[in-house]
Design a protein around this motif. Structure first.
Motif, PDB file in Angstrom:
ATOM      1  N   ALA A 120       0.742  -1.141  -0.036  1.00 15.66           N
ATOM      2  CA  ALA A 120       0.130  -0.109   0.152  1.00 15.66           C
ATOM      3  C   ALA A 120       0.803   1.223  -0.021  1.00 15.66           C
ATOM      4  O   ALA A 120       1.246   1.721   0.997  1.00 15.66           O
ATOM      5  CB  ALA A 120      -0.713   0.033   1.216  1.00 15.66           C
TER       6      ALA A 120
ATOM      7  N   THR B 283      -2.526   3.051  -3.979  1.00 15.97           N
ATOM      8  CA  THR B 283      -3.817   3.398  -3.266  1.00 15.97           C
ATOM      9  C   THR B 283      -4.716   4.407  -3.852  1.00 15.97           C
ATOM     10  O   THR B 283      -5.848   4.534  -3.927  1.00 15.97           O
ATOM     11  CB  THR B 283      -3.723   3.628  -1.811  1.00 15.97           C
TER      12      THR B 283
ATOM     13  N   ALA C 247      -8.404   7.467  -3.100  1.00 16.00           N
ATOM     14  CA  ALA C 247      -9.560   6.784  -2.442  1.00 16.00           C
ATOM     15  C   ALA C 247      -8.959   5.649  -1.504  1.00 16.00           C
ATOM     16  O   ALA C 247      -9.644   5.302  -0.410  1.00 16.00           O
ATOM     17  CB  ALA C 247     -10.370   6.016  -3.526  1.00 16.00           C
ATOM     18  N   GLY C 248      -8.002   5.047  -1.808  1.00 18.00           N
ATOM     19  CA  GLY C 248      -7.220   4.167  -0.908  1.00 18.00           C
ATOM     20  C   GLY C 248      -6.737   4.608   0.242  1.00 18.00           C
ATOM     21  O   GLY C 248      -6.971   3.787   1.436  1.00 18.00           O
TER      22      GLY C 248
ATOM     23  N   PHE D 207      -9.645   5.339   2.525  1.00 16.43           N
ATOM     24  CA  PHE D 207     -10.091   4.181   2.931  1.00 16.43           C
ATOM     25  C   PHE D 207      -9.453   3.557   4.165  1.00 16.43           C
ATOM     26  O   PHE D 207      -9.875   3.284   5.261  1.00 16.43           O
ATOM     27  CB  PHE D 207     -10.013   3.061   1.868  1.00 16.43           C
ATOM     28  N   VAL D 208      -7.989   3.436   4.208  1.00 13.15           N
ATOM     29  CA  VAL D 208      -7.177   3.264   5.194  1.00 13.15           C
ATOM     30  C   VAL D 208      -7.167   4.185   6.410  1.00 13.15           C
ATOM     31  O   VAL D 208      -7.396   3.654   7.672  1.00 13.15           O
ATOM     32  CB  VAL D 208      -5.603   3.004   4.489  1.00 13.15           C
TER      33      VAL D 208
ATOM     34  N   PRO E 259      -5.562  -4.294  -0.026  1.00  7.23           N
ATOM     35  CA  PRO E 259      -6.801  -4.409   0.967  1.00  7.23           C
ATOM     36  C   PRO E 259      -6.792  -5.660   1.333  1.00  7.23           C
ATOM     37  O   PRO E 259      -7.078  -5.991   2.423  1.00  7.23           O
ATOM     38  CB  PRO E 259      -7.751  -3.993  -0.210  1.00  7.23           C
TER      39      PRO E 259
ATOM     40  N   VAL F 115      -4.286  -6.101   4.319  1.00  4.49           N
ATOM     41  CA  VAL F 115      -4.856  -5.191   5.435  1.00  4.49           C
ATOM     42  C   VAL F 115      -5.815  -6.095   6.077  1.00  4.49           C
ATOM     43  O   VAL F 115      -5.878  -6.555   7.243  1.00  4.49           O
ATOM     44  CB  VAL F 115      -5.404  -4.116   4.732  1.00  4.49           C
TER      45      VAL F 115
END
Lengths: 404, 149
Positions: free
Chosen positions: A39, A44, A47-48, A51-52, A149, A152
């Motif tokens: 990541a 990412t 948006a990623g 998200f995290v 993802p 994670v």
């Protein structure tokens, strides 16, 4: 976990894993001993990243050791490459969020050589294709490609859905590669992976390589695996007589007749090198990366460079993780590379370092490397990649030119 | 609810995501959401790709395979956030990273269909994807006339 008793982050993670696992026919989960999380903010996107950060706000905490994959930024060197401050700031936010979850911010793709060496038979939730294929093939550990993802999620639940390479039947060789051209150094093993991956590209295929009288190093196998994963999307290989699930070809295939047999004839590896054609003799970059270098690779490069200086028109770059960099500094290797005019970057891999921005800002075009994986990926970012053996790369770095 | 009669039905294992209808865009090649697409525009940007120059936004995109490394696991969410995501993805054969990306971004995805989606579905066809049932229906054969919507 699905009922949300462990919080919304864990509920998301398990729900995600159940959906992916069900798709591939998994009927159960298996515990993993570690996660490996790809990541960087180039991957990412915004948006990623958001998200995290949302997972962190929801109280996400890792349940098993989780190691981060390389960053897109070496925070000590990004200015020299003209990477934008806005991008660097986002990368810092992402590192902070992953660290708050309890991940180890090692930023390494060679976790198998440095942080979490895999053990035979253990289940892993790893996400860098090079680390997964190494763990499955060389150690006999068990992992699918758990992309960012998914890794994670594995870190948050401490388990993964049991399909694919967690199951013995998926690990058997599906085809045989008889190698009659002898690989003699790292680049050759990468070129061999390239040769195979150009002919067979599928996550579900597993080659069994038959290489007579071979005794490859761990770094050789790392380059072979990285290239097979990059060109062929493969997650496992067998090398008969070398890797643990292939004492014989018959054991590697599980006694089944392989679907096909490829033969790597003498001269095939030279043809792989020749397929990477320099547009002109001037070399902008000589890069040793993908995967990050082991301490032994750094040592060899320093010894072969042997005090020579890199041409002013050429940029020499080595990428390592922070552990290897610390040792390389202690041994004086970093100083020797810098005195030669090169750079040793830490916590990055070249192809994730916003290569399009680097190209535009610095005018890079020709890139010479001994990494078949880098030569594959970097073409997509507008570079002219040239794969060659180590000594050819170093001589060209010194002369600033690669003559045909 | 659209009640058009399907002109062809493709069946396979259950996929991920909810039911959706849309116009098909068909590739005979593989797909990697990072290396084949310009993520800021949702347009296929790799010159060697057979969908080069076309947009995937809102389309039901059909591919032969899922390719490459793990980048796609994040890239589909990024596309979705920009309003550029495909409405659904259909593969002859996919891989874990693509499914991970589709689940994260909540994009319907199916694979291993019979008959072969790459040769049965044509660009421009109007199709319905029902992942839970592992079913794809071709509702209108507009692709046969080469019409684009």
């Amino acid at each position: 976990m699905l009922a949300g008793r462990h919080g919304p982050a864990v509920r998301w993670a398990l729900d995600f894993q159940v959906r992916v696992g069900t798709f591939f026919g998994a009927t159960r989960m298996v515990p993993v001993s570690s996660a490996h999380v790809a990541a960087d903010v180039g991957l990412t996107g915004d948006a990623g990243l958001e998200f995290v950060e949302r997972l962190v706000e929801q109280g996400a905490r890792v349940r098993v050791p989780a190691v981060t994959d390389p960053r897109s930024v070496d925070f000590d060197h990004y200015r020299e490459f003209g990477q934008p401050e806005a991008h660097v700031a986002k990368e810092r936010r992402l590192v902070e969020a992953l660290t708050k979850m309890g991940m180890l911010p090692c930023h390494t793709c060679i976790n198998y050589q440095t942080v979490t060496p895999p053990r035979f038979g253990e289940h892993l939730g790893w996400g860098d294709t090079g680390s997964v294929i190494f763990a499955n093939s060389v150690a006999g550990a068990r992992s699918n490609f758990e992309g960012g993802p998914a890794a994670v999620a594995a870190a948050l639940t401490g388990r993964v859905p049991a399909y694919g390479f967690h199951l013995p039947e998926q690990r058997r060789a599906t085809f045989v590669v008889e190698v009659r051209d002898r690989p003699t150094e790292w680049a050759d093993w990468g070129a061999l992976g390239c040769w195979i991956g150009r002919r067979v590209t599928s996550y579900w295929e597993v080659p069994a390589l038959v290489v007579p009288d071979t005794d490859p190093s761990v770094d050789d196998l790392k380059h072979l695996g990285a290239a097979l994963a990059s060109y062929g999307s493969m997650a496992m290989f067998h090398l008969v007589g070398v890797t643990p699930e292939a004492p014989t070809l018959d054991v590697a295939t599980g006694g089944r007749e392989p679907a096909r047999r490829l033969v790597v004839e003498p001269g095939a590896l030279a043809e792989v090198y020749a397929s990477f054609r320099p547009e002109h003799a001037q070399i902008d970059l000589v890069v040793f990366t993908a995967p990050q270098l082991s301490l032994l690779e750094v040592q060899t490069i320093v010894e072969r460079l042997d005090g020579r200086r890199v041409a002013p028109s050429t940029r020499l770059i080595l990428t390592v993780n922070h552990q290897v960099r610390a040792e390389a500094e202690r041994f004086g290797y970093v100083g020797q590379i810098e005195r030669a005019g090169g750079l040793v970057l830490a916590g990055v891999c070249f192809y994730v370092m916003t290569p399009e921005i680097l190209r535009e800002v610095n005018g890079y075009r020709t890139i010479l490397t001994n990494s078949a994986k880098l030569a594959n990926i970097i073409a997509g970012s507008g570079y002219n990649p040239i794969l060659r053996r180590l000594d050819v790369c170093l001589d060209a770095a010194v002369r600033g030119r690669l003559d045909a | 609810m659209t009640m058009a009669t399907a002109t062809a039905v493709l069946a396979g294992p259950a996929g991920v995501g909810g039911p959706v209808e849309g116009e098909a865009l068909v590739s005979t090649q593989g797909f990697n959401a990072r290396y084949d697409l310009d993520r800021t525009r949702g347009v296929f940007s790799r010159p060697a790709h057979d969908l080069y120059g076309q947009s995937c936004a809102g389309k039901i995109v059909v591919f032969a395979t899922a390719k490459g490394g793990i980048a796609t696991s994040w890239a589909l969410l990024d596309l979705k956030a920009r309003g550029l995501a495909p409405a659904a993805l259909i593969f002859r054969e996919t891989n874990p990273v693509m499914v991970q990306g589709a689940v994260l971004a909540d994009i319907p995805l199916v694979h291993r269909l019979d008959p072969d989606p790459v040769t049965t579905i044509r660009t421009g066809d109007w199709v319905r994807v029902v992942p839970e049932a592992g079913r794809v229906e071709i509702l209108r054969r507009d692709g046969a006339r080469g019409k684009t919507w």
